[in-house]
Design a protein around this motif. Structure first.
Motif, PDB file in Angstrom:
ATOM      1  N   GLY A  70      25.843  51.552  23.997  1.00  0.00           N
ATOM      2  CA  GLY A  70      24.429  51.392  23.679  1.00  0.00           C
ATOM      3  C   GLY A  70      23.711  50.423  24.595  1.00  0.00           C
ATOM      4  N   GLU A  71      24.442  49.476  25.162  1.00  0.00           N
ATOM      5  CA  GLU A  71      23.837  48.476  26.040  1.00  0.00           C
ATOM      6  C   GLU A  71      23.700  48.961  27.478  1.00  0.00           C
ATOM      7  N   ASN A  72      24.218  50.148  27.765  1.00  0.00           N
ATOM      8  CA  ASN A  72      24.225  50.613  29.155  1.00  0.00           C
ATOM      9  C   ASN A  72      23.435  51.895  29.384  1.00  0.00           C
ATOM     10  N   GLY A  73      22.614  52.291  28.415  1.00  0.00           N
ATOM     11  CA  GLY A  73      21.653  53.366  28.653  1.00  0.00           C
ATOM     12  C   GLY A  73      22.232  54.767  28.605  1.00  0.00           C
ATOM     13  N   GLU A  74      21.580  55.668  29.338  1.00  0.00           N
ATOM     14  CA  GLU A  74      21.945  57.078  29.303  1.00  0.00           C
ATOM     15  C   GLU A  74      23.370  57.299  29.795  1.00  0.00           C
ATOM     16  N   ALA A  75      24.041  58.258  29.162  1.00  0.00           N
ATOM     17  CA  ALA A  75      25.440  58.517  29.514  1.00  0.00           C
ATOM     18  C   ALA A  75      25.871  59.857  28.960  1.00  0.00           C
ATOM     19  N   GLN A  76      27.024  60.318  29.409  1.00  0.00           N
ATOM     20  CA  GLN A  76      27.670  61.503  28.860  1.00  0.00           C
ATOM     21  C   GLN A  76      29.006  61.084  28.259  1.00  0.00           C
ATOM     22  N   CYS A  77      29.272  61.562  27.040  1.00  0.00           N
ATOM     23  CA  CYS A  77      30.491  61.193  26.325  1.00  0.00           C
ATOM     24  C   CYS A  77      31.320  62.440  26.058  1.00  0.00           C
ATOM     25  N   PHE A  78      32.619  62.358  26.348  1.00  0.00           N
ATOM     26  CA  PHE A  78      33.549  63.462  26.120  1.00  0.00           C
ATOM     27  C   PHE A  78      34.582  63.008  25.100  1.00  0.00           C
ATOM     28  N   VAL A  79      34.638  63.720  23.977  1.00  0.00           N
ATOM     29  CA  VAL A  79      35.484  63.332  22.855  1.00  0.00           C
ATOM     30  C   VAL A  79      36.693  64.257  22.789  1.00  0.00           C
ATOM     31  N   ASP A  80      37.902  63.678  22.883  1.00  0.00           N
ATOM     32  CA  ASP A  80      39.150  64.412  22.697  1.00  0.00           C
ATOM     33  C   ASP A  80      39.667  64.064  21.310  1.00  0.00           C
ATOM     34  N   ALA A  81      39.271  64.873  20.314  1.00  0.00           N
ATOM     35  CA  ALA A  81      39.604  64.557  18.922  1.00  0.00           C
ATOM     36  C   ALA A  81      41.105  64.605  18.677  1.00  0.00           C
ATOM     37  N   GLU A  82      41.812  65.486  19.361  1.00  0.00           N
ATOM     38  CA  GLU A  82      43.259  65.604  19.150  1.00  0.00           C
ATOM     39  C   GLU A  82      43.985  64.329  19.553  1.00  0.00           C
ATOM     40  N   SER A 267      37.622  66.987  27.357  1.00  0.00           N
ATOM     41  CA  SER A 267      37.898  65.911  28.315  1.00  0.00           C
ATOM     42  C   SER A 267      37.262  66.265  29.651  1.00  0.00           C
ATOM     43  N   PHE A 268      37.027  65.258  30.466  1.00  0.00           N
ATOM     44  CA  PHE A 268      36.388  65.472  31.766  1.00  0.00           C
ATOM     45  C   PHE A 268      36.948  64.466  32.762  1.00  0.00           C
ATOM     46  N   SER A 269      37.167  64.911  33.973  1.00  0.00           N
ATOM     47  CA  SER A 269      37.585  64.010  35.044  1.00  0.00           C
ATOM     48  C   SER A 269      36.793  64.350  36.298  1.00  0.00           C
ATOM     49  N   VAL A 270      36.507  63.347  37.086  1.00  0.00           N
ATOM     50  CA  VAL A 270      35.723  63.524  38.315  1.00  0.00           C
ATOM     51  C   VAL A 270      36.646  64.051  39.406  1.00  0.00           C
TER      52      VAL A 270
END
Length: 272
Positions: A70-82, A267-270
């Motif tokens: 929240g302190e770092n602004g816009e972002a993309q989040c990838f959730v691996d629930a497993e 999940s995501f990787s660059v």
């Protein structure tokens, strides 16, 4: 006065270096081409500050993860629930304006000590002493049901586990007839306690920090066949409970992250 071949090469090298440095001056991170090998060198280490912010934040606390994001602004989040994990990219950009993707925050929920203790009992074959001591260690998380579904106190359950004995009953049948005689014998081995026998233990705990407290059922059975009884324990519908925890993790994280954060499942990787 004519110039030799070495002098001509030095002049050409000087012009090439000047042209290269003129071109490199427009980059965000200052670099320079040196005439030795024309390699590009990063000069950021010589600057007072970095040319752009980047770093890797890792935590097992959902609360701190949400606050940092929240302190770092816009972002993309990838959730691996497993895997009960999530990763946020602050400078991933998009297809039109791609970023470096090297400023990230990662969350990996860790199991709590009570939940680890419960998982350690799944599928185990234990002595009476081992199970009784485990029940004593974690009694504040436990409630007990007997074989008929009635409530038992922890003191009663622990005492019953310690007092289990093996009893054998033999029965024989003898039949006479005109054509001969036959004899059969049956031996039945059973486990008995002086009082009621505990059957299931309800273990209530918070499995992961940030998730809700939940009850899980540990079923006990007695294995006979030896001189001493062996107690087997198994968590009932463990996979279903784990699926519910993963769904809860995904929902809680999506609800707590700010609207500026885009949440995806996966999940995501660059790529390099």
């Amino acid at each position: 006065m004519s110039m030799n071949e070495a002098a001509i090469k030095e002049i050409q090298k000087g012009h090439a270096v000047e042209a290269a440095n003129n071109h490199l001056s427009s980059t965000d991170t200052p670099v320079v081409a040196v005439p030795d090998d024309f390699a590009v060198h990063d000069l950021e280490q010589y600057m007072l500050g970095r040319s752009r912010f980047r770093g890797v934040m890792k935590t097992g606390s959902m609360r701190d993860f949400v606050r940092y994001v929240g302190e770092n602004g816009e972002a993309q989040c990838f959730v691996d629930a497993e895997k009960m994990s999530a990763k946020v990219f602050f400078n991933l950009g998009d297809q039109e304006s791609p970023g470096h993707g090297d400023n990230t925050a990662s969350l990996k929920l860790e199991t709590t000590s009570p939940y680890r203790a419960l998982l350690g009992m799944d599928g185990q074959k234990l002595s009476q002493k081992t199970l009784a001591e485990w029940l004593e260690d974690w009694k504040e998380h436990l409630t007990v049901k007997d074989q008929d579904g009635g409530d038992m106190s922890m003191a009663q359950a622990i005492a019953a586990v310690r007092r289990i004995t093996i009893k054998a009953k033999a029965e024989s049948t003898h039949t006479d007839s005109d054509f001969g005689a036959s004899r059969s014998a049956m031996e039945e081995v059973e486990a008995k306690a002086e009082d009621r026998m505990p059957s299931t233990f309800i273990f209530t705990c918070t499995p992961y920090e940030g998730l809700d407290e939940r009850p899980l059922t540990l079923r006990m059975s007695v294995i006979t066949g030896g001189e001493k009884p062996v107690l087997s324990t198994r968590i009932v519908q463990l996979e279903k409970a784990q699926e519910e925890m993963a769904e809860e993790f995904k929902d809680k994280l999506s609800d707590q992250l700010f609207s500026e954060v885009q949440v995806y499942i996966g999940s995501f990787s660059v790529a390099a």
